[in-house]
Design an enzyme around this catalytic site. Structure first.
Site, mmCIF file in Angstrom:
data_model
loop_
_atom_site.group_PDB
_atom_site.id
_atom_site.type_symbol
_atom_site.label_atom_id
_atom_site.label_comp_id
_atom_site.label_asym_id
_atom_site.label_seq_id
_atom_site.Cartn_x
_atom_site.Cartn_y
_atom_site.Cartn_z
ATOM 1 N N HIS A 1 -16.048 -6.624 -82.592
ATOM 2 C CA HIS A 1 -16.281 -5.791 -81.427
ATOM 3 C C HIS A 1 -15.567 -4.469 -81.719
ATOM 4 C CE1 HIS A 1 -16.334 -4.493 -77.286
ATOM 5 N NE2 HIS A 1 -17.045 -5.541 -76.938
ATOM 6 N N ARG B 1 -17.836 3.529 -73.252
ATOM 7 C CA ARG B 1 -18.457 4.484 -74.182
ATOM 8 C C ARG B 1 -19.821 4.903 -73.665
ATOM 9 N NH1 ARG B 1 -19.621 2.236 -78.849
ATOM 10 N NH2 ARG B 1 -18.821 0.190 -78.300
#
Ligand code: FAD
Ligand code: SF4
Ligand code: FES
Lengths: 245, 585
Positions: free
Chosen positions: B240, B261
C-alpha cells in the site's frame, strides 16, 4: 526522547501468592503508546511480561487494561496524552480473572453475551432472499447504529461497580439493545424477558462509568435506561395479555 | 520425555479470521449434531487477524445492472492474468451469497442508500460501484456477528492456542492433525483430526513496515510447506503506498487511506520535490497504487527520502477544516503519534499489505497434501499478480465457506488416525530448545534483521543482485535461529512465541525471495528494475515453490486460461487516466 516510569502489575496465579507491581524505566517519544512501552519492556528489557494485542489500531479490542486508574485501550493511549506522562501505572481490567500479568480471561465477559442470545434470527430472511429495505434515517437505525461500534474490549465491564458474578453488564446489554431494536430479528420477546430478570437491566445502578470509559463513545448507560423502560412496557403487556402457553 | 495431552476432533480449523470462522459456520451447518468441530486461534476468536481490520469493504454483485461476468473480468484484469481462473470465478459467484448470509442470517447491517437498499461504493479497478461496507468499520461488524453466532453453536474454540505443525498419518503423506500449544498454560496438545484447515492469514508482516495484525507470521504457509505443499506466485506481495511512519512504535505501517490523495494531497521527497513528476507527470499523486509505491520506494532507496526513511504526505493546502471534516479518522490517527495531517506534513512510506501468493488449492480448498485444506490469505490463486481492494475479504469468506462445506462432506470417509509419538516429541524438542539455552541470539534482533532484509532486497523494487543477497542473508538467519535463547517459563511467554513466528517467517520470506528471483519480468505487484516490462511471451506463467530434497525448488507452468484468454480483454494502460483515486484497501 524522555523516559517514563512504567509500573506494571505482575502476577502468575500458578506460582505467585499475590500480585506485585514492578517499575521499569522506558524511553518515550510523542508517538509512543502505552502498548509500545510494554513492547519495550518485553523486547529490550527482556522481561517475560504477558499482555494482549493484535491490531494496534483500536479495532480488535484486545489491549484493554487499567491505565492510571482508568480502563483504556493501551494502543490508543499516547503516553504524552496522559495527565501524568512520567508515571504510568498499568494493571489488568477489573471484574475478570487474571491469567497472567495484564491478561484477563474474557470467557466470563462473553458468557454474558451468550445469556442474551446474541445469535440473530429471522423467519422471513435467509441466504436465498433479498436483503431488507430499511431507511437508514429511521429511528430504529439511528438507535442501533452508534451501538454496533462495540469492539468487545471489556473496558465498560471493568469500570462498572456492579459487574461481576451475575449482572449481565454493560456490553451484553448494549448488544441486546441492538438486536431488540432490529425489526428484522424475531427474538425480541425472549431477550426482553432475560433483561427483565433481577440481574438484567435492573442490576444497573446508573453510575454511567461504562459510557465514560468506552473508547468508542457508545451511549451505553443511556441505552440501559431506555431498555428499563422497554422492559417495564413489556412487563405490563405480559401481565395484561399473558401468552397462551 | 516431552509431555503432551492427546485429544481428537473431527474437523480442526486453525485460525479465526474470516476464512476460519466461515469454515466453522458452514462445517457446522452441514454436519450432524454430534460432529466435533474445533477452532484453534493464536489470539482471541473473532478479535484477531486482518478480517477484523477491514475498513473499505466487500465486493459483491448485487445491482441488476452489474454482472458476475464484469466482476470476474475486473478481477482477472487486476490480477494481470495470473489468476487461477476457476478459483477467481468461485470467488465472484460466491460473494453475493455471502452478503445475503451475513445480512439475513447473521444480522449484519451494511450501509444503505437513501432508498433503503444496500449501498455500494466505488473502489479502484472496478467497472461498477460494487463495494458493500458498513461505514469504515466493515471488518468489525462482520467478525463480531460471526463471533456472536458461533458463540451459540456447538463449535469448540481453543483461544490463545497456536498450531505449531501439521502431524502426518502413518504413510507420512496425509494430515492427521496438528500439534498445538496452549500458550496460557504453556502446554502442548497433540490434536488428532480427520480434516484440517489452515486459515492463518499469511505473513505480510515479514517487512519492517506493514499493515496487518501483529500476530500474523505466515504460520499456516510454513506449516503447509514443511509437509510438502506446493505454493504459487509467492513473489506477489502487495504494498500500500501510504503507511504512516511513527518512529519505532508499533503503529508504524498503519494505513493512511488513498482517499486523501484523491482529494488532492501531494507527495514530496526529502528534497522538497514533488517527485511523481518524474514518474507519472500526468496523473501525479492520483496514479495507481503500484505506481505511487514504486516511485516513493525508489526515492527512499536512492537516499532522497525523509530523515526517517519515508516521504512527505502533504494535505495542508486543502485547508485544516476540510481535512479534519472529511478524514477525521486519519487525522486522529496522525495526532495519536504526534503528527497532524490537518496542519502539517506527515511521514509515510509504502507498507506491506497483502500476500497474493500462497498454497496451491482447488475450488474446495484442497491443498496438495491429503486431508489438508488451506483458505484465505494463506492460499494463492484467486488474485494473480494483484488483488483488487474489496476482494480480500471476499476471498476469505467465500473460500472459508467452500472449505467448511468440503470438510463436512468428506470427513466421513476418514477415521481419526493414530498420531506418531516420535513425530510429536521431535517437534516439541525442537521448539522448546530455546528455553533450555542459557545464552544465545536475541530473537527480536533476528526478526528486525529479517524485516530489513526483506525491505531492502525484496521490497517494492527488486533486482537480481539484491535478491541473491537476500537469500544469503536468509541462510544465515536460519543458523542464528538455531542459537536463540529465551528467558522465562513456558506460560504465556511472548518471546518464546516470537521464536516460533520468526521460524515461520523465514520460510515464507525465502519463498518470496526465490520466486521473485525466478520471475524475470515486471507484472502487478512484482517489479524488477532489471526487467522493468511485463513479458507476456515468456511470463504468462505461474511460479511455483516446494520443498525438495535439497531445499526449496522453484518451477513454472503456463497459466491455464480456462475461461478468458488475455486477447479477449482490453489491456489496461500502465497508468490509468482516472481523475480521482478511489478508496481501496
Ligand atoms: C488494515 C487492513 C485493511 C484491509 N482492508 C480490506 C478491505 O477493505 N477489503 C478487503 O477485501 N480486504 C481488506 N484487507 C485484506 C483482508 O483483511 C484479508 O484479505 C483477509 O481478512 C484475510 O482473511 P484470513 O481469514 O485469511 O486471515 P485473518 O483474518 O488475518 O485471520 C487469521 C487468523 O489466524 C490466526 N492465527 C495466525 N497464526 C495462527 C496459528 N499459528 N495458530 C492458530 N491461529 C493462528 C490469527 O490470530 C487470526 O485469528 C485489509 C487488510 C488490512 C491489514
Ligand atoms: S461497549 Fe465500549 S467499553 Fe464496552 S466492550 Fe464495547 S467498546 Fe468496550
Ligand atoms: S491492539 Fe487492537 S485495540 Fe489495541
Amino acid at each position: 526522547m524522555t523516559t517514563s516510569n512504567v509500573t506494571v502489575h505482575r502476577y502468575d496465579p500458578e506460582i505467585d501468592d499475590e500480585p506485585t507491581f514492578e517499575n521499569y524505566e522506558v524511553p518515550v517519544s510523542e508517538a509512543t503508546s502505552v502498548l509500545d512501552t510494554l513492547f519495550h519492556i518485553q523486547e529490550e528489557q527482556k522481561e517475560n511480561l504477558s499482555f494482549r494485542f493484535s491490531c494496534r489500531q483500536g479495532v480488535c479490542g484486545s489491549c484493554g487494561m487499567e491505565i492510571n486508574g482508568e480502563a483504556r485501550l493501551a494502543c490508543q493511549t499516547a503516553v504524552s496524552d496522559l495527565d501524568d506522562p512520567d508515571d504510568i501505572r498499568v494493571r489488568p481490567l477489573y471484574n475478570l480473572p487474571v491469567i497472567k500479568d495484564l491478561t484477563v480471561d474474557m470467557d466470563d465477559f462473553f458468557e454474558k453475551f451468550v445469556e442474551i442470545d446474541p445469535s440473530f434470527e429471522s423467519e422471513s430472511l435467509d441466504e436465498t432472499t433479498d436483503t431488507a429495505v430499511i431507511d437508514p434515517d429511521s429511528t430504529e437505525r439511528q438507535r442501533i447504529a452508534p451501538r454496533t461500534d462495540c469492539i468487545g474490549c471489556g473496558a465498560c465491564f471493568s469500570g462498572c461497580s456492579v459487574a461481576g458474578e451475575t449482572y449481565l453488564g454493560p456490553a451484553a446489554i448494549n448488544k441486546a439493545l441492538t438486536l431488540i431494536e432490529d425489526s428484522r430479528d424475531d427474538k425480541t420477546e425472549e431477550r426482553l424477558e432475560r433483561l427483565q430478570e433481577q440481574d438484567g437491566v435492573w442490576g444497573c445502578h446508573t453510575q454511567g462509568n461504562c459510557s465514560n470509559v468506552c473508547p468508542k463513545d457508545i451511549p451505553i448507560s443511556e441505552g440501559i435506561q431506555y431498555l428499563k423502560r422497554e422492559a417495564i412496557k413489556h412487563g405490563v403487556k405480559d401481565a395484561l395479555f399473558p401468552s397462551s402457553d | 520425555m516431552a509431555a503432551y495431552e492427546e485429544r481428537e476432533t473431527d474437523i480442526l480449523i486453525v485460525g479465526a479470521g474470516g476464512a476460519g470462522m466461515f469454515a466453522a459456520l458452514y462445517a457446522d451447518d452441514n454436519t450432524p449434531d454430534d460432529t466435533d468441530i474445533t477452532v484453534v486461534v493464536k489470539k482471541l476468536a473473532g478479535k484477531s487477524g486482518c478480517t477484523r481490520m477491514v475498513q473499505g469493504g466487500y465486493n459483491a454483485v448485487l445491482h441488476p445492472e452489474d454482472s458476475i461476468d464484469r466482476h470476474y473480468e475486473d478481477t482477472i484484469k487486476g490480477g494481470k492474468f495470473l489468476n487461477d481462473q476457476e478459483i477467481a470465478r468461485e470467488l465472484v459467484e460466491g460473494a453475493p451469497k455471502i452478503i445475503r448470509k451475513l445480512e439475513n442470517e447473521l444480522g449484519v447491517f451494511f450501509d444503505r442508500d437513501e432508498d433503503g437498499h444496500i449501498h455500494q461504493k466505488p473502489f479502484a479497478g472496478q467497472s461498477f460501484d460494487r463495494t458493500v461496507h458498513k461505514g469504515d468499520l466493515t471488518g468489525i461488524e462482520i467478525m463480531t456477528k460471526l463471533r456472536d453466532e458461533l458463540l451459540t453453536r456447538d463449535v469448540e474454540f481453543l483461544e490463545e492456542t497456536r498450531a505449531i505443525d501439521i502431524l502426518t498419518d502413518e504413510s507420512g503423506a496425509g494430515a492427521a492433525g496438528s500439534l498445538l500449544l496452549d500458550m496460557r498454560r504453556g502446554e502442548f496438545i497433540a490434536m488428532a483430526s480427520r480434516m484440517t484447515l489452515l486459515a492463518t492469514g499469511a505473513g505480510a508482516t515479514m517487512y519492517n513496515i506493514s499493515t496487518p495484525a501483529l500476530e500474523k507470521s505466515a504460520d499456516g504457509q510454513a506449516m503447509a510447506y514443511r509437509r510438502g505443499a506446493r505454493f504459487q506466485d509467492m513473489e506477489m506481495m502487495q504494498f500500500h503506498p501510504t503507511g504512516l511512519l511513527a518512529g519505532d512504535t508499533k503503529l508504524t505501517g498503519g494505513v493512511i487511506e488513498e482517499g486523501i490523495r484523491g482529494e488532492g494531497a501531494h507527495l514530496y521527497n526529502g528534497e522538497d520535490e514533488r517527485f511523481l513528476r518524474e514518474y507519472a507527470p500526468e496523473t501525479m499523486e492520483r496514479s495507481c497504487r503500484d505506481v505511487v509505491s514504486i516511485a516513493s520506494y525508489k526515492e527512499i532507496m536512492a537516499g532522497r527520502g525523509t530523515e526517517n526513511g519515508g516521504v512527505w504526505l502533504d494535505a495542508t493546502h486543502l485547508g485544516a477544516d476540510v481535512v479534519e471534516e472529511k478524514f477525521p479518522g486519519m487525522t486522529e490517527r496522525t495526532r495519536n503519534v504526534g503528527q497532524d495531517l490537518s496542519n502539517t506534513r506527515v511521514e509515510v512510506s509504502p507498507t506491506s499489505h497483502y500476500h497474493m501468493g500462497g498454497a496451491v488449492i482447488d475450488e474446495q480448498c484442497h491443498s496438495d497434501v491429503p486431508r489438508l485444506f488451506v483458505a484465505g490469505e494463506d492460499a494463492g490463486g484467486a488474485h494473480g499478480a494483484n488483488r483488487l481492494g474489496g476482494n480480500g475479504v471476499v476471498d476469505s469468506t467465500v473460500l472459508g465457506k467452500c472449505a467448511g462445506e468440503a470438510m463436512a462432506e468428506e470427513f466421513h470417509d476418514h477415521e481419526i488416525g493414530d498420531i506418531s509419538h516420535s513425530q510429536v516429541t521431535d517437534i516439541i524438542d525442537r521448539v522448546t530448545a530455546p528455553l533450555e539455552r542459557e545464552e544465545g541470539e536475541d530473537i527480536y534482533e533476528l526478526r528486525e534483521d529479517l524485516e530489513m532484509t526483506m525491505w531492502e532486497c525484496v521490497g517494492v523494487v527488486r533486482e537480481e543482485s539484491e535478491l541473491e543477497e537476500s537469500l544469503d542473508r536468509i541462510e544465515s538467519y536460519k543458523e542464528r535461529l538455531e542459537r536463540v535463547s529465551v528467558p522465562g517459563s513456558k506460560r504465556y511467554n511472548l518471546t518464546w512465541n516470537e521464536v516460533m513466528d520468526v521460524r515461520n517467517l523465514i520460510i515464507a520470506a525465502e519463498m518470496v525471495a526465490r520466486s521473485a528471483l525466478f520471475r524475470e519480468e515486471s507484472r502487478g505487484a512484482h517489479y524488477r528494475n532489471d526487467f522493468p516490462e511485463p513479458d507476456d511471451e515468456n511470463w504468462l506463467a505461474n511460479v511455483y515453490v516446494q520443498q525438495g530434497d535439497d531445499g526449496m525448488e522453484t518451477s513454472r507452468e503456463d497459466v491455464r486460461f480456462t475461461r478468458i484468454h488475455p486477447s479477449e480483454l482490453e489491456v489496461e494502460p500502465t497508468i490509468p487516466n482516472t481523475d480521482a483515486v478511489q478508496g481501496d484497501d
